[in-house]
Structures are given as C-alpha cells and as structure tokens.
Design a protein around this motif. Structure first.
Motif, PDB file in Angstrom:
ATOM      1  N   ASN A 231      24.933 -23.297 -10.705  1.00 28.11           N
ATOM      2  CA  ASN A 231      24.001 -24.374 -11.282  1.00 28.11           C
ATOM      3  C   ASN A 231      22.804 -24.075 -10.980  1.00 28.11           C
ATOM      4  N   MET A 232      22.421 -23.771  -9.753  1.00 28.62           N
ATOM      5  CA  MET A 232      21.244 -23.669  -9.200  1.00 28.62           C
ATOM      6  C   MET A 232      20.203 -22.523  -9.802  1.00 28.62           C
ATOM      7  N   VAL A 233      21.175 -21.403 -10.031  1.00 29.13           N
ATOM      8  CA  VAL A 233      20.659 -20.254 -10.448  1.00 29.13           C
ATOM      9  C   VAL A 233      20.534 -19.727 -12.088  1.00 29.13           C
ATOM     10  N   GLU A 234      21.399 -20.531 -12.793  1.00 29.67           N
ATOM     11  CA  GLU A 234      21.579 -20.331 -13.978  1.00 29.67           C
ATOM     12  C   GLU A 234      21.470 -21.471 -14.717  1.00 29.67           C
ATOM     13  N   THR A 235      22.502 -22.485 -14.563  1.00 26.67           N
ATOM     14  CA  THR A 235      22.538 -23.714 -15.678  1.00 26.67           C
ATOM     15  C   THR A 235      21.267 -24.495 -15.431  1.00 26.67           C
ATOM     16  N   ASN A 236      20.927 -24.920 -14.306  1.00 24.81           N
ATOM     17  CA  ASN A 236      19.790 -25.837 -14.209  1.00 24.81           C
ATOM     18  C   ASN A 236      18.592 -25.142 -13.141  1.00 24.81           C
ATOM     19  N   ALA A 237      18.342 -23.924 -13.315  1.00 26.30           N
ATOM     20  CA  ALA A 237      17.444 -23.034 -12.725  1.00 26.30           C
ATOM     21  C   ALA A 237      15.911 -23.641 -12.473  1.00 26.30           C
ATOM     22  N   ALA A 238      15.524 -24.196 -13.687  1.00 28.72           N
ATOM     23  CA  ALA A 238      14.271 -24.915 -13.739  1.00 28.72           C
ATOM     24  C   ALA A 238      14.241 -25.903 -12.736  1.00 28.72           C
ATOM     25  N   THR A 239      15.433 -26.657 -12.308  1.00 24.99           N
ATOM     26  CA  THR A 239      15.347 -27.880 -11.552  1.00 24.99           C
ATOM     27  C   THR A 239      15.515 -27.398  -9.932  1.00 24.99           C
ATOM     28  N   TYR A 240      15.777 -26.099 -10.015  1.00 26.15           N
ATOM     29  CA  TYR A 240      15.926 -25.572  -8.511  1.00 26.15           C
ATOM     30  C   TYR A 240      14.958 -24.263  -8.225  1.00 26.15           C
ATOM     31  N   PRO A 241      13.737 -24.325  -8.357  1.00 21.96           N
ATOM     32  CA  PRO A 241      12.817 -23.183  -8.240  1.00 21.96           C
ATOM     33  C   PRO A 241      13.438 -22.437  -6.664  1.00 21.96           C
ATOM     34  N   ILE A 242      13.067 -21.251  -6.731  1.00 20.78           N
ATOM     35  CA  ILE A 242      13.499 -20.396  -5.513  1.00 20.78           C
ATOM     36  C   ILE A 242      12.323 -19.169  -5.483  1.00 20.78           C
ATOM     37  N   PHE A 243      12.247 -18.597  -4.426  1.00 13.00           N
ATOM     38  CA  PHE A 243      11.558 -17.637  -4.193  1.00 13.00           C
ATOM     39  C   PHE A 243      11.201 -16.615  -5.382  1.00 13.00           C
ATOM     40  N   THR A 244       9.977 -16.362  -5.846  1.00 12.83           N
ATOM     41  CA  THR A 244       9.918 -15.253  -6.726  1.00 12.83           C
ATOM     42  C   THR A 244       9.038 -14.063  -6.155  1.00 12.83           C
ATOM     43  N   SER A 245       8.714 -14.124  -4.834  1.00 17.24           N
ATOM     44  CA  SER A 245       7.739 -12.698  -4.305  1.00 17.24           C
ATOM     45  C   SER A 245       7.812 -13.134  -2.803  1.00 17.24           C
ATOM     46  N   ASN A 246       7.292 -11.921  -2.416  1.00 14.41           N
ATOM     47  CA  ASN A 246       7.148 -11.760  -0.902  1.00 14.41           C
ATOM     48  C   ASN A 246       6.124 -12.833  -0.500  1.00 14.41           C
ATOM     49  N   GLU A 331       3.432  -8.961  15.835  1.00 12.59           N
ATOM     50  CA  GLU A 331       3.746  -8.798  14.395  1.00 12.59           C
ATOM     51  C   GLU A 331       3.658 -10.010  13.660  1.00 12.59           C
ATOM     52  N   PRO A 332       3.034 -10.445  12.912  1.00 14.74           N
ATOM     53  CA  PRO A 332       3.100 -11.559  11.968  1.00 14.74           C
ATOM     54  C   PRO A 332       4.337 -11.975  11.340  1.00 14.74           C
ATOM     55  N   LEU A 333       5.150 -10.658  11.029  1.00  9.43           N
ATOM     56  CA  LEU A 333       6.283 -10.898   9.964  1.00  9.43           C
ATOM     57  C   LEU A 333       7.561 -11.142  11.126  1.00  9.43           C
ATOM     58  N   LEU A 334       7.278 -11.081  12.285  1.00 11.57           N
ATOM     59  CA  LEU A 334       8.423 -11.349  13.407  1.00 11.57           C
ATOM     60  C   LEU A 334       8.633 -13.246  13.343  1.00 11.57           C
ATOM     61  N   GLY A 335       7.568 -13.719  12.610  1.00 12.23           N
ATOM     62  CA  GLY A 335       7.950 -15.240  12.447  1.00 12.23           C
ATOM     63  C   GLY A 335       8.804 -15.683  11.283  1.00 12.23           C
ATOM     64  N   ASN A 336       9.567 -14.788  10.782  1.00  9.16           N
ATOM     65  CA  ASN A 336      10.507 -14.916   9.597  1.00  9.16           C
ATOM     66  C   ASN A 336      11.471 -16.051   9.773  1.00  9.16           C
ATOM     67  N   ILE A 337      11.635 -16.823   8.888  1.00  8.51           N
ATOM     68  CA  ILE A 337      12.756 -17.824   8.765  1.00  8.51           C
ATOM     69  C   ILE A 337      13.629 -17.434   7.525  1.00  8.51           C
ATOM     70  N   ILE A 338      13.123 -17.360   6.387  1.00  8.46           N
ATOM     71  CA  ILE A 338      14.077 -16.777   5.381  1.00  8.46           C
ATOM     72  C   ILE A 338      12.911 -16.067   4.299  1.00  8.46           C
ATOM     73  N   ASN A 339      13.088 -14.970   3.867  1.00  6.71           N
ATOM     74  CA  ASN A 339      12.308 -14.142   3.087  1.00  6.71           C
ATOM     75  C   ASN A 339      12.591 -13.937   1.617  1.00  6.71           C
ATOM     76  N   TYR A 340      11.810 -13.704   0.799  1.00  8.35           N
ATOM     77  CA  TYR A 340      12.305 -13.154  -0.515  1.00  8.35           C
ATOM     78  C   TYR A 340      13.230 -12.084  -0.709  1.00  8.35           C
ATOM     79  N   PRO A 341      13.292 -10.965  -0.086  1.00  7.23           N
ATOM     80  CA  PRO A 341      14.184  -9.984   0.010  1.00  7.23           C
ATOM     81  C   PRO A 341      15.415 -10.475   0.323  1.00  7.23           C
ATOM     82  N   GLU A 342      15.663 -11.230   1.382  1.00 12.11           N
ATOM     83  CA  GLU A 342      16.990 -11.791   1.622  1.00 12.11           C
ATOM     84  C   GLU A 342      17.489 -12.574   0.472  1.00 12.11           C
ATOM     85  N   LEU A 343      16.686 -13.339  -0.305  1.00 16.08           N
ATOM     86  CA  LEU A 343      17.038 -14.100  -1.415  1.00 16.08           C
ATOM     87  C   LEU A 343      17.723 -13.216  -2.276  1.00 16.08           C
ATOM     88  N   GLN A 344      17.051 -12.028  -2.585  1.00 14.49           N
ATOM     89  CA  GLN A 344      17.599 -11.283  -3.592  1.00 14.49           C
ATOM     90  C   GLN A 344      18.844 -10.657  -3.317  1.00 14.49           C
TER      91      GLN A 344
END
Length: 482
Positions: A231-246, A331-344
């Motif tokens: 539902n989130m990714v396909e049926t109602n994707a516009a209602t559930y925006p997710i990361f699109t870039s790093n 390193e700034p990137l060690l403050g990661n919570i959740i990133n775009y590559p993980e989502l992919q």
C-alpha cells in the motif's frame, strides 16, 4: 528513568534542553521531571543528539564487535565470543527511556498549541526510540512507561506485538500530521539539526522508518505487513513519500564545533581504534569487491588492507592489522539513523519476497551505488556486473537475501544495533564462526533486562519473562524473531 522507582531515578542524569542551537549542551540543565514546560522545538535538538551519540558508542562497543566489523585484542573482553554481561543493558535502557520522556513531553507541548509538525516529529522519534528498546530486550514497559510524574513507578511490561502495533500506527499518524505541512517559525529552523525545519524530509524519514519496521515484522501474519508495504510503495505511494536520494537521509551530520560533535570527538585514538582491529570478514569483502569505501574506513597494515579473525580462542590473541582510521572519530556520516541506500535494500527485499511488484535488481543496484557515493567516492567501472556484486533473479530467495543483507550490512556501518537486528531477523549476512565462541556458538537473540529492573520491579519483571517464554537470558527469542 521515569518508569522505575526512586532507586532508578538517581541513576539518571538530567535531560539537557536548548533555547538556541548555538549554545553548548551543558549550558542548560533542566530536571526531566519538569521538562513539560519546554517548548517542542527546545527539546528536539537535545533528544536527537543524545540518542544518536549514545547509539554511536554502543555501535563501537557492542554491535561492531558482535557483527564482526572489528574484534577486540583484549582477551578479557568477550563480546565477540557472544558473551554479553548483564551490566551492558543498563546504559541503553536508562538513556533511551530518559529521552522517551522528553519525546513525550515534546508531543504534549506541541499538542497544546496544535503544532502539527512537531506532533508528527515527536511521534517519529517516539517510534524510533521505542523500536530500539523493544528490539534489544523484547517485551518492555510501554503503555505505563514514562509515567513517574503520575506516580506510576512499577510499570507493567507490554507484549512486543502490542508495542509494534502501536508504533507502526504512530508512524502512520505522523505521516498524516506532517501532510498538513505546517511550517516552522523562522526562529525554530536552526533548532532542527536533522533537516533544518524541512517538513517534507521529516515526513519521508517517518515513512522510510515505517518500511524498516514493517519489514522487521513481516514474518508475523497478524501484522499484515506485506499488504501495508504494498500500500505504501505502490497502491497509495503519493500518500507515503519516502527518501528519493542520499540528500534526504536521516543523518545527524556532525561538525567539529560544539554542540554537534561526534561522541568520539574527544576520544583518544587508542580509545577509538587502539584496542581493536578490523576483521577478516569486514576487510575481506571490501577487498574482493574493490570497494572504494575501504580507504575511508580502514588503515593499511604493511601497505595492505588486512583483517584478523573474530571469535578467536581465549588466549590466542591475533596481532592487530588494519584498524579504523582516526578520521572516523569526526565523520559526519556516523550520525546515521536511516539512509536512502538502506531504504533501497528494504525495497529490494520486499520485491524479492513478492510484497511489491517493483524490480528487485533495480532497487538493489540503486542501493549499492548510493551506498558508495554517499561516502563521496565514485563507483568503480563494471562494479555492478562483477560476479561478487551482481544481482540476478535466477537465484534462490536465500541467495538474494544474502546479497541484499551483505550490502545492507556495510550501509549500516556504525548505525546503533541495526546490523545485529537484521542478522537476527534474516540470518544474513552469513558470518564465519571462530573456535572461541561461547553461548554454544549462538548469536545472542536479545539482551538481558537490567539488574536494577529485576530488583525494583520484580513482579512485572517475572511476568514479562514468563510471557516471553523465559528465561531472561541471551537466547530467549523475542516475538518478531520466533
């Protein structure tokens, strides 16, 4: 902590609050029992900073040792042998629950003035921190937690299934609240160290986190997770925006100037990398792949990148070879919570399992590419077509999951307990087992409850252990992992 009697309260430090992001965290100390008077924006930065930096230290101490990023060269420290002492539990339990109180106060304060964006943000933070707690311990205080000011000192433990039902719904509610796009006031923008008041990015963070947690419980049919993912990714994707870039990743990017410095900023080099060495598993994959991130993470040994075995037998300490570069301390990137590559990679697994109809290879390739470019290095030529990296649908599901999870493992570098969470959920990536492993060679399934909880909240503790199937040890699996 707010949900245990006075004996626990004395163990906790006061929560830190800001009136301006330019002030050092130590300038304003407020009793967390009275933090409800704070405005929601004053609570946001201290909560984020405290949780992220404490998670950093646990990644270095626990996750990276369990999951073979590195291995200690101190024989008596046996986390790499799957021995986790009960005392390790107190730090996470106390500090996560402390910040949950401040997060709930953020929501209350925002509700009074009907600031929908801060209400949504507080629900995202609530779900995030609560997931850290329950994914580490299993059944934990939830519905009666953080109620010290209401004289609830001995909270019951909620079932993990019920906790997950609630936090997934909170993320859904956050998505709706943030859809109103109620902007921050100009003077509030600098008080958001994660997205600078960008409501759209906060909304994408919440929905990306929702997909992580839905996938975590996707083996439990009562959660209907595959349908919710579709539902989130396909049926109602516009209602559930997710990361699109790093650039949209939820990363608290550290500077070298207070207040937003890494937890490791004041560490001596030895405290960060002197008593451990990178493992054969961690270094070996990067070398085989020709992965350019190796130069960002590892020091050479004798002109080469070399690892040492994890799980070595007691007394048989290997000589340290490659180790973490000291530059990682800031390193700034060690403050990661959740990133775009993980989502992919989440989407690649969802497609591989048939939850969604998207192309698993496309998601996987996108994850691999962005996991590298996020570290400001270029993807080598023909990288995605090399046999060790390439993803094909003409393999078994288990082989696909191994490829995805191995890449996700590196994407989650220094990200709280996520490598361990994913390993417990999937059994991937496949880790070598050394001859010195304890606990019958079994990766710990959870952490034991803190000793203080056992003594001060005994009746509810006993009920929780029984509900989980007991005993309270490292091998009792939690609900989502059974």
């Amino acid at each position: 902590m707010k949900n245990i009697k006075t004996g626990i309260l004395t163990m906790l430090t006061a929560a830190m609050l800001f009136s301006s992001c330019t002030k050092n965290f130590s300038e304003i100390n407020t009793d967390p029992n009275r933090s409800s008077v704070a405005t929601p924006e004053a609570l946001l930065a201290p909560v984020l900073y405290d949780v992220v930096t404490r998670n950093q230290t646990r990644a270095l101490r626990l996750t990276n040792e369990l999951m073979q990023d590195h291995v200690t060269i101190i024989n008596s420290d046996e986390i790499h042998r799957y021995l986790i002492r009960p005392s390790e539990s107190d730090y996470m339990w106390n500090n996560w629950y402390l910040q949950l109180t401040n997060i709930k106060d953020m929501y209350k304060s925002a509700s009074v003035i009907q600031q929908k964006s801060f209400m949504g943000i507080s629900l995202i933070l609530d779900a995030w921190v609560t997931s850290l707690i329950t994914d580490t311990f299993g059944d934990v205080p939830y519905s009666e937690a953080n109620q010290g000011r209401n004289n609830v000192y001995l909270p019951k433990f909620d079932l993990q299934k019920d906790i997950y039902t609630s936090i997934l719904n909170k993320l859904d509610t956050a998505n709706t609240l943030l859809a109103a796009n109620q902007a921050f006031a100009p003077d509030q923008l600098t008080l958001d160290p994660l997205f600078g008041g960008n409501i759209a990015k906060w909304r994408k963070f919440g929905n990306s986190l929702l997909l992580r947690l839905l996938l975590r419980v996707s083996a439990k049919p009562e959660m209907n997770a595959p349908a919710r993912i579709k539902n989130m990714v396909e049926t109602n994707a516009a209602t559930y925006p997710i990361f699109t870039s790093n650039d949209e990743s939820a990363i608290l990017k550290f500077t070298t100037v207070a207040p937003y410095v890494s937890a490791f900023n004041q560490y001596r080099d030895y405290d960060f990398n002197g008593d451990n060495g990178l493992t054969e598993f961690f270094i070996g994959n990067l070398k085989v792949w020709g992965d350019p991130r190796i130069a960002k993470w590892a020091a050479q040994s004798g002109g080469q990148y070399l690892g040492i075995p994890s799980g070595y037998a007691s007394g048989n300490i290997p000589d340290r070879k490659s180790y973490y570069l000291a530059t990682l301390k800031d390193e700034p990137l060690l403050g990661n919570i959740i990133n775009y590559p993980e989502l992919q990679f989440i989407l690649a697994e969802a497609a591989s399992r048939g939850f969604i109809t998207g192309n698993a290879k496309t998601y996987y390739d996108n994850g691999v590419t962005n996991a590298i470019t996020m570290w400001n290095v270029a993807v080598p030529a023909n990288y995605l077509t090399s046999p060790e990296i390439s993803f094909t649908t003409a393999t078994t599901l288990d082989q696909k999951i191994e490829k995805i999870q191995l890449q996700k493992y590196y994407t989650m570098f220094f990200t709280d307990f996520q490598q361990w969470n994913e390993y417990r959920r999937t059994g991937h990536p496949i880790l070598p087992k050394g001859p010195g492993l304890l606990n019958n060679g079994l990766m710990p399934a959870r952490f034991k409850y803190p000793v203080s909880v056992q003594s001060l909240n005994r009746a509810n503790y006993d009920a929780a252990v029984a509900a989980m199937g007991g005993p309270d040890d490292l091998n009792t699996k939690m609900w989502w992992n059974k």
